[in-house]
Design a protein around this motif. Structure first.
Motif, short mmCIF file in Angstrom:
data_model
loop_
_atom_site.label_atom_id
_atom_site.label_comp_id
_atom_site.label_asym_id
_atom_site.label_seq_id
_atom_site.Cartn_x
_atom_site.Cartn_y
_atom_site.Cartn_z
N HIS A 142 44.68 42.65 56.22
CA HIS A 142 45.46 43.02 57.41
C HIS A 142 45.44 44.54 57.60
O HIS A 142 45.28 45.03 58.73
CB HIS A 142 46.90 42.53 57.26
CG HIS A 142 47.77 42.88 58.44
ND1 HIS A 142 47.58 42.34 59.69
CD2 HIS A 142 48.83 43.73 58.54
CE1 HIS A 142 48.48 42.83 60.52
NE2 HIS A 142 49.25 43.68 59.85
N GLN A 143 45.56 45.28 56.52
CA GLN A 143 45.52 46.74 56.62
C GLN A 143 44.13 47.21 57.04
O GLN A 143 43.99 48.15 57.83
CB GLN A 143 45.90 47.36 55.28
CG GLN A 143 45.97 48.87 55.27
CD GLN A 143 46.99 49.41 56.25
OE1 GLN A 143 46.74 50.40 56.92
NE2 GLN A 143 48.15 48.78 56.34
N THR A 152 43.88 46.76 60.67
CA THR A 152 44.64 47.80 61.35
C THR A 152 43.82 49.09 61.45
O THR A 152 43.88 49.80 62.46
CB THR A 152 45.96 48.07 60.60
OG1 THR A 152 46.71 46.85 60.53
CG2 THR A 152 46.79 49.13 61.30
N ARG A 153 43.06 49.37 60.41
CA ARG A 153 42.21 50.58 60.40
C ARG A 153 40.85 50.36 61.06
O ARG A 153 40.03 51.26 61.09
CB ARG A 153 41.99 51.04 58.96
CG ARG A 153 43.27 51.38 58.22
CD ARG A 153 42.97 51.89 56.82
NE ARG A 153 44.20 52.07 56.04
CZ ARG A 153 44.23 52.61 54.82
NH1 ARG A 153 43.10 53.02 54.24
NH2 ARG A 153 45.37 52.73 54.18
N ARG A 154 40.59 49.12 61.54
CA ARG A 154 39.34 48.76 62.21
C ARG A 154 38.13 48.99 61.30
O ARG A 154 37.03 49.34 61.75
CB ARG A 154 39.17 49.55 63.51
CG ARG A 154 40.24 49.24 64.55
CD ARG A 154 40.01 50.01 65.83
NE ARG A 154 38.68 49.79 66.38
CZ ARG A 154 38.32 48.73 67.07
NH1 ARG A 154 39.20 47.78 67.33
NH2 ARG A 154 37.09 48.62 67.55
N LEU A 155 38.31 48.74 60.00
CA LEU A 155 37.22 48.93 59.06
C LEU A 155 36.03 48.00 59.33
O LEU A 155 34.87 48.44 59.23
CB LEU A 155 37.73 48.73 57.62
CG LEU A 155 38.55 49.88 57.04
CD1 LEU A 155 38.96 49.55 55.61
CD2 LEU A 155 37.77 51.18 57.07
N ALA A 198 46.29 37.25 59.19
CA ALA A 198 47.02 37.18 60.46
C ALA A 198 48.42 36.63 60.26
O ALA A 198 49.39 37.07 60.89
CB ALA A 198 46.24 36.32 61.45
N ALA A 199 48.55 35.66 59.35
CA ALA A 199 49.87 35.06 59.08
C ALA A 199 50.80 36.07 58.42
O ALA A 199 52.00 36.12 58.72
CB ALA A 199 49.72 33.83 58.19
N MET A 200 50.27 36.89 57.53
CA MET A 200 51.11 37.85 56.82
C MET A 200 51.51 39.02 57.72
O MET A 200 52.59 39.58 57.57
CB MET A 200 50.35 38.39 55.61
CG MET A 200 49.94 37.32 54.61
SD MET A 200 51.29 36.68 53.64
CE MET A 200 51.22 37.79 52.24
N GLY A 201 50.64 39.38 58.64
CA GLY A 201 50.94 40.51 59.51
C GLY A 201 52.03 40.17 60.51
O GLY A 201 51.91 39.24 61.29
N GLY A 202 53.09 40.91 60.52
CA GLY A 202 54.18 40.71 61.47
C GLY A 202 55.15 39.61 61.10
O GLY A 202 56.06 39.30 61.88
#
Length: 417
Positions: free
Chosen positions: A44-45, A48-51, A83-87
């Motif tokens: 997820h991180q 977020t950083r678009r790696l 996706a489940a963990m994010g938010g």
């Protein structure tokens, strides 16, 4: 830490009593889920950083497959878990506490994400309370139900938490379900394993009825038919496709009629020995199978540079079609970008020296690239360069951000003739 885990995994277990074995198995599963939760948070991180995009991948799933060298299915599950963990901090805590696993968390997340649509007519405070109640209810149920059963519960969660709203929401939910099914429709052919290709997919109810109507007349068992029902359906699907190919009404593919094309040395057609033949998808079949296919499919004996093949059409034509396209299929085996697994039919013929800059439409100035990598090499910021090696095969030079020494790379995935 990795060495300690390996030692623990290698420790003898024969001396454990039954209850101890069960306890250790449950603890190992919980440890696995904790590690999976950490992976999901890291993924997820990374998103977020678009790696994944920064490293040239079209999706997080593809990035994970390349980075961790895992199969498509676990890569998809890890992406869904992220996706489940994010938010959803409550779900993240439930996974870490061992109440739910990542698959269950993904189902719960999808359910509560869709739920506000069904509660749109309610006051915000009431809708938020019901959403929270739905998540808590499904988290409790996860203690007894695996992910696939939990998903069915999620489809009718209002019947559990707000029966007075369930009937009213049912018609709207069905309409959304049909629209969602249409968006998510898809068909996948796996990579061959021991000569078998798994076909999997999802269709909406209407499309599935159409497929069943086409297959059903060909699925009826005949006397002395020892095929299983699943085998009859598989044979019926192939028969329907052969029938479509014979009509001649399908669109052209690469400048040629839609067909099964198998490349094989000519001598192998006449003998039971000889090297395997190769299909357009890059898969090998036996010479015996190639001879059988010769009855109703086009067999192309191809020798790169042979007198019977026009491999260099110079500047007279910009697009690579016919014999030249066939030669590219055989030389590159698919997208030639390092370790891409896209087969030939999913590729474009890319001019290494642009046609607009005077480059010729010839074998030594062309390379097969899938649509994603075709865009990537055209984008100036990616920094990838292409050149042909001394053996005529394409080399890819990575930018310094990927390899400071810019050592040439080749696709190791596709087999070479």
């Amino acid at each position: 830490m990795g060495e300690e885990a390996a030692k623990l995994a290698a420790a003898p277990v024969w001396s454990l009593a039954d209850d101890e074995l069960i306890d250790v198995l449950e603890a190992a599963h919980q440890l696995q889920q904790t590690a999976a939760a950490l992976q999901a948070r890291l993924v997820h991180q990374a998103e977020t950083r678009r790696l994944p995009a920064k490293q040239g991948h079209r999706s997080t799933t593809g990035w994970l497959r390349s980075l961790l060298r895992i199969d498509p299915q676990p890569a998809r599950e890890l992406t869904e878990g992220a996706a489940a963990m994010g938010g959803h901090p409550e779900l993240e805590e439930a996974v870490l506490d061992g109440q739910v696993d990542l698959r269950q968390a993904a189902v719960i997340s999808a359910t509560v994400t869709d739920l506000p649509t069904e509660l749109a007519d309610l006051p915000l405070a009431e809708a938020a309370a019901l959403t929270e109640q739905a998540q808590a209810t499904m988290t409790d149920m996860a203690g007894r139900l695996p992910a696939y059963q939990l998903r069915r519960v999620g489809e009718r969660i209002l019947a559990h938490i707000a029966p007075h709203l369930a009937d009213r929401a049912d018609a709207a939910a069905l309409a959304r379900q049909e629209a969602r099914a249409h968006r998510r429709r898809g068909l996948t052919l796996s990579l061959p394993v021991e000569g078998m290709v798994r076909i999997s997919g999802v269709l909406g109810a209407e499309d599935a009825a159409t497929v069943q109507a086409a297959l059903h007349p060909l699925c009826a068992p005949t006397p002395d038919d020892d095929r299983t029902a699943a085998q009859r359906r598989a044979d019926a699907l192939v028969d329907v496709c052969r029938l479509a190919l014979r009509t001649g009404q399908l669109p052209e593919d690469g400048g040629e009629p839609a067909q099964v094309a198998v490349t094989i040395p000519f001598d192998s057609l006449a003998t039971a020995l000889g090297p395997a033949a190769t299909t357009d998808t890059g898969e090998r079949v036996s010479a015996e199978t190639a001879r059988r296919l010769a009855c109703d499919a086009r067999i192309l004996p191809v020798v790169l540079g042979g007198a019977g093949q026009v491999l260099d059409v110079g500047r007279a034509r910009r697009l690579a079609t016919g014999p030249l396209r066939r030669a590219l299929h055989i030389r590159d085996g698919g997208c030639a970008f390092p370790d891409c697994d896209r087969p030939p039919r999913w590729t474009d013929a890319h001019h290494i020296i642009a046609w607009t800059a005077g480059g010729t439409t010839s074998l030594d100035n062309l390379v097969l690239l899938c649509r994603h990598h075709h865009r990537a090499v055209h984008h100036p910021r990616t920094g990838w360069q292409i050149r042909h090696g001394t053996d005529g095969r394409p080399d890819f030079i990575p930018p310094p951000t990927i390899d400071q020494q810019q050592r040439p790379r080749r696709n190791l995935y596709h087999p070479r003739p």
